[in-house]
Write an enzyme that holds these catalytic residues in place. Structure first.
Site, PDB file in Angstrom:
ATOM      1  N   ALA A 111     -11.826   2.416   4.450  1.00 26.50           N
ATOM      2  CA  ALA A 111     -10.853   1.545   3.803  1.00 26.50           C
ATOM      3  C   ALA A 111     -10.046   2.287   2.730  1.00 26.50           C
ATOM      4  CB  ALA A 111     -11.561   0.342   3.192  1.00 26.50           C
ATOM      5  N   HIS A 112      -9.110   1.565   2.121  1.00 27.95           N
ATOM      6  CA  HIS A 112      -8.195   2.180   1.159  1.00 27.95           C
ATOM      7  C   HIS A 112      -8.914   2.663  -0.100  1.00 27.95           C
ATOM      8  CE1 HIS A 112      -7.270  -2.116  -0.594  1.00 27.95           C
ATOM      9  NE2 HIS A 112      -8.544  -1.846  -0.587  1.00 27.95           N
ATOM     10  N   ASN A 113      -8.413   3.802  -0.580  1.00 23.99           N
ATOM     11  CA  ASN A 113      -8.895   4.427  -1.820  1.00 23.99           C
ATOM     12  C   ASN A 113     -10.331   4.922  -1.750  1.00 23.99           C
ATOM     13  OD1 ASN A 113      -6.749   2.180  -2.866  1.00 23.99           O
ATOM     14  ND2 ASN A 113      -6.660   4.033  -4.106  1.00 23.99           N
ATOM     15  N   GLN A 122       0.866  -1.173   0.000  1.00 23.56           N
ATOM     16  CA  GLN A 122       0.000   0.000   0.000  1.00 23.56           C
ATOM     17  C   GLN A 122       0.906   1.227   0.000  1.00 23.56           C
ATOM     18  OE1 GLN A 122      -3.744  -0.750   0.267  1.00 23.56           O
ATOM     19  NE2 GLN A 122      -2.600  -2.511  -0.520  1.00 23.56           N
TER      20      GLN A 122
END
Length: 348
Positions: free
Chosen positions: A239-241, A198
């Site tokens: 969460a991511h993005n 990440q």
């Protein structure tokens, strides 16, 4: 700090109903009021307390009509809840902010630290980090390498801002919140799961407040965004993005899966779950424990949704009402089946 009823009315644009010279020096809930305290009544459910409260001044809406005699001084305003919020902000702004760098704080020689900051014992500022003017870091708050913290932002105890992440101006990050931990990215393989690096960051814009133990994960690439004015409660997972639009609010235990795009001015009740890679339109309101699984209907915004999968709140209410009748309906169906069987047997 002491304020008279007249001063409060002037600040809130209200009208005094009673003794305009009575003074207050603290705040109290209306049911726990004491002499010298300011309370408010916004919810009719609490009206019975106003007749016996000991508070010296009570903020009420201008259209409030007491059912019997009120002994306290009233300040009538357009919106009692908004007015008390402004007064609390005024009160807090008048509290003296701490300044100074404690000898037990660690600041990297390559970090840049602004004016009038407060770095508490055991706070940490990493290599190349930038700390703006008026920033406050409480004990064990950690700002990672090359991270940036904007002016007048507060990081309470045990907050961690990972390397490279950006936090804007006038933000509040409550104890234990984590900004920029790795997103949950793993690729299945024959031997298990391979970690997907990440390498992105998190960007928190200005005037954001993030509750205790809330996590905002760094992106796989690019940035996870929490736009200006967003308010996240305790125990929220971003969460991511993900992108959370400006002025959206989320109650406790909301979970947003990867790459979801949330519009502006949305409101999410507690424990709402949002699936990954979906788009939620502006001004969407979602009731507690609902689940958003996707669909074009979510994109248009301006809706109030409930249930799982979430549907229009009115439709959900009809479904819930119908569900209550299900046991008796099943009994009726069984009775009709038995009668039908008797009829069939009689016709043979």
């Amino acid at each position: 700090m002491v304020f008279t009823a007249q001063q409060i009315a002037a600040f809130t644009g209200g009208i005094v109903d009673g003794d305009e010279n009575v003074s207050v020096s603290t705040f109290a809930k209306i049911e726990e009021g004491t002499k010298g305290a300011l309370s408010f009544l916004a919810n009719p459910q609490y009206e019975n307390y106003i007749y016996d409260t000991e508070s010296s001044v009570v903020l009420v809406n201008k259209d409030f009509q007491p059912a019997r005699k009120v002994n306290t001084t009233l300040v009538r305003v357009d919106n009692a809840y908004e007015s008390v919020a402004k007064l609390l902000q005024l009160y807090q702004s008048m509290q003296q902010r701490r300044t100074g760098i404690d000898s037990l704080a660690y600041v990297s020689p390559t970090a840049k630290v602004g004016k009038d900051v407060y770095l508490a014992p055991f706070s940490v500022v990493g290599d190349g980090a930038v700390i703006g003017d008026g920033v406050q870091l409480y004990p064990h708050a950690t700002v990672g390498d090359n991270a940036k913290i904007g002016d007048n932002t507060t990081l309470y105890s045990n907050v961690v801002v990972y390397h490279g992440c950006v936090v804007g101006k006038n933000c509040i990050l409550h104890a234990g919140s984590v900004i920029g931990a790795d997103g949950f990215g793993f690729a299945p393989s024959e031997e298990g799961y391979e970690k997907i690096p990440q390498i992105g960051i998190v960007t928190i814009e200005d005037n954001v407040e993030i509750g205790a133990n809330t996590c905002v994960d760094r992106s796989t690439m690019g940035s996870t965004y929490v736009r200006k004015g967003v308010k996240l409660d305790n125990l929220v997972q971003i969460a991511h993005n993900v992108e959370v639009g400006a002025n959206t609010v989320m109650s406790a235990q909301v979970g947003v899966a990867g790459s979801a795009k949330i519009g502006e001015w949305c409101m999410f009740g507690g424990q709402v779950g949002i699936a990954g890679h979906i788009k939620v339109g502006d001004r969407t309101n979602v009731g507690a424990q609902s689940g958003l699984a996707g669909g074009n209907a979510l994109k248009k915004g301006g809706q109030t949704l409930m249930g799982y999968p979430a549907v229009d709140a009115k439709d959900f209410a009809k479904q819930a009402a119908a569900l209550k009748t299900l046991p008796s309906l099943l009994k009726e169906v069984q009775r009709l089946k038995e009668e039908l069987e008797v009829l069939r047997n009689n016709t043979k």
